[in-house]
Design an enzyme around this catalytic site. Structure first.
Site, PDB file in Angstrom:
ATOM      1  N   GLY A  98      47.210 -80.549  -1.158  1.00 47.45           N
ATOM      2  CA  GLY A  98      45.884 -79.940  -1.178  1.00 47.45           C
ATOM      3  C   GLY A  98      45.962 -78.471  -1.538  1.00 47.45           C
ATOM      4  N   LEU A 104      40.743 -73.975  -0.206  1.00 46.31           N
ATOM      5  CA  LEU A 104      40.752 -72.715   0.516  1.00 46.31           C
ATOM      6  C   LEU A 104      42.109 -72.421   1.136  1.00 46.31           C
ATOM      7  CD1 LEU A 104      39.167 -70.312   1.839  1.00 46.31           C
ATOM      8  CD2 LEU A 104      38.619 -71.892   3.709  1.00 46.31           C
ATOM      9  N   TYR A 140      35.076 -86.663  12.353  1.00 47.43           N
ATOM     10  CA  TYR A 140      36.124 -85.797  11.794  1.00 47.43           C
ATOM     11  C   TYR A 140      37.094 -85.361  12.877  1.00 47.43           C
ATOM     12  CZ  TYR A 140      38.190 -81.666   9.557  1.00 47.43           C
ATOM     13  OH  TYR A 140      39.065 -80.731   9.041  1.00 47.43           O
ATOM     14  N   ASN A 186      37.627 -70.923  12.536  1.00 48.22           N
ATOM     15  CA  ASN A 186      36.766 -71.119  11.368  1.00 48.22           C
ATOM     16  C   ASN A 186      37.255 -70.228  10.231  1.00 48.22           C
ATOM     17  OD1 ASN A 186      34.990 -72.041  13.700  1.00 48.22           O
ATOM     18  ND2 ASN A 186      33.715 -72.563  11.941  1.00 48.22           N
ATOM     19  N   HIS A 206      31.091 -75.324   4.617  1.00 47.04           N
ATOM     20  CA  HIS A 206      31.095 -74.734   5.939  1.00 47.04           C
ATOM     21  C   HIS A 206      30.120 -73.551   5.961  1.00 47.04           C
ATOM     22  CE1 HIS A 206      35.052 -76.849   6.313  1.00 47.04           C
ATOM     23  NE2 HIS A 206      34.552 -77.089   7.501  1.00 47.04           N
ATOM     24  N   ARG A 211      31.493 -67.931  17.001  1.00 44.57           N
ATOM     25  CA  ARG A 211      32.623 -68.505  16.288  1.00 44.57           C
ATOM     26  C   ARG A 211      33.727 -67.468  16.093  1.00 44.57           C
ATOM     27  NH1 ARG A 211      30.291 -72.288  17.689  1.00 44.57           N
ATOM     28  NH2 ARG A 211      29.354 -73.984  16.467  1.00 44.57           N
ATOM     29  N   ASP A 236      22.676 -76.667  16.397  1.00 45.75           N
ATOM     30  CA  ASP A 236      23.552 -75.496  16.430  1.00 45.75           C
ATOM     31  C   ASP A 236      25.024 -75.860  16.329  1.00 45.75           C
ATOM     32  OD1 ASP A 236      22.107 -73.105  16.570  1.00 45.75           O
ATOM     33  OD2 ASP A 236      21.678 -73.355  18.701  1.00 45.75           O
TER      34      ASP A 236
END
Length: 311
Positions: free
Chosen positions: A11, A15, A137, A166, A180, A210, A270
């Protein structure tokens, strides 16, 4: 890991994978192999086995996954659990069969219980109910973590699991259906700026908090862990501080140069009230996140303007 070792990034175009590739090349690693879904399908066991047979990787960064934000997780739970389980089963089992020296599996902070004590410590995993909006997930990722533990116990495989905060940074995916929250907001604020819109509407209330980590900081932590950490217990990679969604949105608004208002649609979910990782174990190994939120968002926005990657 020696500089001539054969390193495989499963991968490498996304990102995290692209950040790992940048970091490894910068640090002088000379034999880095990367693949994405365009090269072959990790859900296909035979294709995965053939790749390991032909390339003989010694070290594996298993980054590949089906990922997405809260909307994508709610819309496509079947794909999120099936695709991730298939990839994990194939890569982890094949790495064991081909006697890979070390494998790093990337978990997710959504693996923690919804009402987890904050900051979230690794021993809180599997102690409570998951956040319903991304349960499929999260279960897949928990299964991957347990698979690494099982292969370590039964086969002596040096497979480790990292759990990042995150993430955001260059080479992210910009798609309002699947992104995201940070790339989704960057794109939304940029579009609002271009259209001189009076406001930007966000899901939820803006109050959840977060822990957000610039992806190149994660890559440096992963390189350290690949060299210096071995154990069945997963290890958190976070900044040690958190921000409200509203704080992040206001920073993005400033970076983008949008002059309108931020509005919230409280009828939308949320997600978890707070997700802040306890990164003390990693910090004891000598690592600290170094990129401040505004600086990282500015670099990310610069990359977005250059490429505007959408998939």
């Amino acid at each position: 890991m020696n500089l001539d070792g054969r390193i495989y990034i499963a991968g490498n175009t996304g990102l995290v994978g692209s950040a790992l590739e940048r970091t490894l090349h910068r640090e002088g690693y000379k034999n880095v192999i990367g693949t994405s879904s365009k090269d072959f399908d990790l859900r296909d066991f035979q294709a995965t086995n053939d790749f390991f047979l032909s390339s003989s990787p010694e070290y594996v960064f298993f980054v590949a996954a089906r990922v997405g934000g809260i909307k994508a997780n709610m819309t496509y739970p079947a794909e999120f659990i099936f695709d991730n389980l298939q990839m994990q089963n194939n890569v982890i089992h094949t790495a064991m069969r081909h006697k890979v020296k070390k494998l790093m599996f990337f978990g997710s902070n959504c693996m923690y219980p919804r009402e987890c004590e904050q900051p979230m410590r690794e021993d809180s995993l599997l102690t409570g109910i998951l956040e319903p909006t991304n349960q499929a997930y999260a279960l897949a990722k928990l299964a991957g973590m347990e698979m690494c533990k099982a292969y370590r116990k039964q086969h002596g495989a040096d497979f480790i699991t990292v759990i990042p905060a995150n993430l955001y940074g260059p080479q992210d995916t910009y798609n309002q259906e699947r992104s995201h929250f940070i790339p989704a907001l960057l794109e939304r604020f940029d579009l609002a700026r271009l259209n001189s819109s009076p406001n930007v509407v966000m899901w939820g209330t803006g109050t959840p908090r977060r822990d957000v980590l610039y992806v190149d900081d994660l890559a440096e932590a992963c390189l350290l862990l690949m060299k210096d950490y071995s154990g069945e217990r997963p290890i958190n990679v976070g900044t040690g501080r958190d921000h409200s969604i509203l704080e992040v949105a206001e920073t993005i608004k400033d970076v983008v140069g949008f002059r309108g208002k931020i509005l919230f649609d409280a009828s939308k979910p949320d997600g978890m009230p707070r997700k802040m990782l306890d990164a003390s174990r990693l910090q004891q190994l000598g690592w600290q996140a170094k990129t401040e939120l505004r600086d990282g968002l500015a670099l990310t926005y610069e990359s977005f303007l250059k490429g505007k990657i959408r998939t």
